[in-house]
Design an enzyme around this catalytic site. Sequence first.
Site, PDB file in Angstrom:
ATOM      1  N   GLY A   6       0.833  -1.187   0.000  1.00  0.00           N
ATOM      2  CA  GLY A   6       0.000   0.000   0.000  1.00  0.00           C
ATOM      3  C   GLY A   6       0.869   1.240   0.000  1.00  0.00           C
ATOM      4  N   GLY A  41       3.221   5.484   4.361  1.00  0.00           N
ATOM      5  CA  GLY A  41       2.588   6.189   5.472  1.00  0.00           C
ATOM      6  C   GLY A  41       1.215   5.686   5.850  1.00  0.00           C
ATOM      7  N   THR A  42       0.832   4.511   5.362  1.00  0.00           N
ATOM      8  CA  THR A  42      -0.498   4.009   5.669  1.00  0.00           C
ATOM      9  C   THR A  42      -0.488   3.106   6.905  1.00  0.00           C
ATOM     10  OG1 THR A  42      -0.074   2.408   3.918  1.00  0.00           O
ATOM     11  CG2 THR A  42      -1.568   4.198   3.406  1.00  0.00           C
ATOM     12  N   GLY A  43       0.672   2.984   7.523  1.00  0.00           N
ATOM     13  CA  GLY A  43       0.713   2.242   8.779  1.00  0.00           C
ATOM     14  C   GLY A  43       1.122   0.792   8.653  1.00  0.00           C
ATOM     15  N   GLU A  58     -17.362   5.309 -10.749  1.00  0.00           N
ATOM     16  CA  GLU A  58     -17.514   4.081  -9.953  1.00  0.00           C
ATOM     17  C   GLU A  58     -18.986   3.762  -9.720  1.00  0.00           C
ATOM     18  OE1 GLU A  58     -15.080   2.173  -9.639  1.00  0.00           O
ATOM     19  OE2 GLU A  58     -13.555   3.618 -10.219  1.00  0.00           O
ATOM     20  N   ASP A  67     -10.877  -0.074 -18.319  1.00  0.00           N
ATOM     21  CA  ASP A  67     -12.191  -0.668 -18.588  1.00  0.00           C
ATOM     22  C   ASP A  67     -12.315  -1.000 -20.068  1.00  0.00           C
ATOM     23  OD1 ASP A  67     -12.799  -0.114 -15.958  1.00  0.00           O
ATOM     24  OD2 ASP A  67     -13.724   1.830 -16.431  1.00  0.00           O
TER      25      ASP A  67
HETATM   26  P1  ADP Z   1       4.311   2.751   6.366  1.00  0.00           P
HETATM   27  O1  ADP Z   1       5.113   1.673   7.029  1.00  0.00           O
HETATM   28  O2  ADP Z   1       3.060   2.237   5.716  1.00  0.00           O
HETATM   29  O3  ADP Z   1       5.064   3.661   5.464  1.00  0.00           O
HETATM   30  P2  ADP Z   1       4.182   3.734   9.050  1.00  0.00           P
HETATM   31  O4  ADP Z   1       3.662   2.553   9.777  1.00  0.00           O
HETATM   32  O5  ADP Z   1       5.625   3.986   9.136  1.00  0.00           O
HETATM   33  O6  ADP Z   1       3.745   3.688   7.534  1.00  0.00           O
HETATM   34  O7  ADP Z   1       3.360   5.011   9.537  1.00  0.00           O
HETATM   35  C1  ADP Z   1       3.997   6.185   9.953  1.00  0.00           C
HETATM   36  C2  ADP Z   1       3.220   6.857  11.062  1.00  0.00           C
HETATM   37  O8  ADP Z   1       1.948   7.314  10.601  1.00  0.00           O
HETATM   38  C3  ADP Z   1       2.882   5.927  12.212  1.00  0.00           C
HETATM   39  O9  ADP Z   1       3.932   5.850  13.120  1.00  0.00           O
HETATM   40  C4  ADP Z   1       1.660   6.594  12.815  1.00  0.00           C
HETATM   41  O10 ADP Z   1       2.009   7.666  13.638  1.00  0.00           O
HETATM   42  C5  ADP Z   1       0.966   7.173  11.609  1.00  0.00           C
HETATM   43  N1  ADP Z   1      -0.069   6.260  11.099  1.00  0.00           N
HETATM   44  C6  ADP Z   1      -0.135   5.720   9.862  1.00  0.00           C
HETATM   45  N2  ADP Z   1      -1.223   4.941   9.724  1.00  0.00           N
HETATM   46  C7  ADP Z   1      -1.872   4.984  10.911  1.00  0.00           C
HETATM   47  C8  ADP Z   1      -3.068   4.378  11.415  1.00  0.00           C
HETATM   48  N3  ADP Z   1      -3.823   3.579  10.653  1.00  0.00           N
HETATM   49  N4  ADP Z   1      -3.422   4.639  12.691  1.00  0.00           N
HETATM   50  C9  ADP Z   1      -2.677   5.454  13.450  1.00  0.00           C
HETATM   51  N5  ADP Z   1      -1.548   6.043  13.055  1.00  0.00           N
HETATM   52  C10 ADP Z   1      -1.141   5.835  11.800  1.00  0.00           C
HETATM   53 ZN    ZN Z   2     -13.724   2.033 -14.391  1.00  0.00          ZN
END
Ligand code: ADP
Ligand code: ZN
Length: 611
Positions: free
Chosen positions: A190, A193-195, A414, A491
Amino acid sequence: MNKKRNYIWALPFIFLVLSLSLLFLFKQSKTVEMTYFEFLEAVESSKVEEVVLNSNPKMKVKLKDDLSIMYITDNPRNPELKEFLLKKQIKVVEDSSSSAFSILQGFLMIGLFFVVFRYVIKNFGRQASKDIGDFNLKEVDSNNKKFSFTDVAGNEEAKEEVKDIIDFLKKPEKYVKYGARMPRGIIFYGPPGTGKTLMAKAIAGEAGVPFFSVSGSDFVQMYVGVGASRIRNLFEKARKMGKALIFIDEIDALGKKRAAAATGGNDERDQTLNALLTEMSGFKDNEGIIIIAATNRLDVLDEALLRPGRFDRQVEISLPDIKGREQILRLHGKNKPLSDEVDLSKLAKQTVYFSGAMLENLLNEAAIIAAKRNAKIIGMEDIDKAFYKIIAGSEKKDRSNILNIDREITAYHEAGHALITKLIAPSHTVSKVTIIPSTKGAGGFSMNIPPDKMYHTKKDMEAQIMISLAGRAAEELIFGEDNITTGASNDIEKATQIIRDYVVKYGMSKTLGLINIDVLLNNNSQSFSEETLIKECSNHMERLYKATREFIIENKYYLNMIANALLIQETINEEDLNEIMEDNFIINNTELEKEKFTTPIRAKRVVEATP
Ligand code: ADP
Ligand code: ZN
């Protein structure tokens, strides 16, 4: 780790200072440069006492008036020079290395060099193994905070998909008893920054096992063999702990498709990757070790990585939708003194396409701005400033406006797919419709799963084409013929493939009849041309597109409902979609254009959008 490394880099300086001071110590006499011309003059005027001759480019000269001064001048290295000087009654000292001091000096230098060199090598080696020990590997229990699922807001689907892994890490024996084979490796994919890292830490925390982490990019540009031995050390360490979670960030740096690795063979990368795969296949089933790897893109990974027994479970961690964003904002706002005027659900609405990391950053920046102005609480002005600071870097133009147009187009596109599916293929599962882009492509996407069947009917194929064309048809209907977008390219490709099979392979086209056209074309049949085929395909496409448009026009009300539900919620599930189609879903939103709704709405469930 840094302290140690700095120390090593300081060593050459220590070495330099030491040798310089040694030089000073042994040079008891002052040295002065003189030109060769001055030297010759001094010789002529009988001022020279002694000349030290050797093969050096410089030679030493002592003058009669002050023997303590050592003069240095160019050595012409002329074999006649000695005779010339002797004739002038000058003492000539022939010296292979000028003096005993120099020899001593030389020895000392070499000795010192060796001592220092050995020291550096020894420590460098120790450093390399230390890197694995405490630089790249972070164990949750030692210096890091323990994470749990409460630290991860949203990402519900991903959490659901890894629940069994936590249980397995807690009690691997239980699964062995049932003969179950748990996945060894999981890939989180993904946008950044998506966690993904956070999720991995939370899994380790929930299961109560140590967390080890490395990054694929650490292995790039390393000496051959170092990466592989690092991997082995890492696994050895993890095994010693009994149970562990190993997290490999940026796995693509190691496991890119061979073709995608443009630089050709990279021995180091391949060796490291092989070491990883070997270690993974060396696990026993009852070993509670799980490897989680993260990447921004799944499609660049080498297939070898995704095979059974390797990273055979792939979990998407996508950008948060509006609900997810609100949860993330609430989580990170908890420990911050936010003013009452800060409305986090409104902020969630304004932060489309923000990742979790960006949201966290937004609140953090706002806190810094508030602290700078010594405010007691974080106000809306601080949030606004932080917001512009964060989006400023990404785009100059009025981003919010562009986003809104994009959002509307995506929503209708969509909605078109979803609507047609519900109308003509009710047996399909539409598990998710969203306008949040996935890693699979720009724009939104609809998860549309046709029922599993052995044979596909002509009607099935036509329905599939119409579902594909519905995105474009909806765009055209709402925004006009001139405003259709490039968003439909996938599509169209898909629909074209189906219609080609329909005509060429399955003999479903009445006009061309029951023939396999490929056979005709391959045999260079004169009676049949590509042109005829293309014409036939586009006729069918035209017919199906028209039918799609008509369905959408007739059901424009539902198209609007779905699109607006998407604009508000960003993601809708099958249940929402069914409620819309059954008129049980009502949108209460003053922001949206009321005239788009043509039929009164019966309300059973209310989605509150704007207060
Ligand atoms: P990735 O590994 O996907 O690049 P990270 O896990 O390093 O992202 O995310 C960086 C920071 O962003 C985390 O330490 C947190 O502070 C914040 N963060 C990202 N997604 C979330 C989430 N779903 N819930 C809470 N904090 C999040
Ligand atoms: Zn489409």
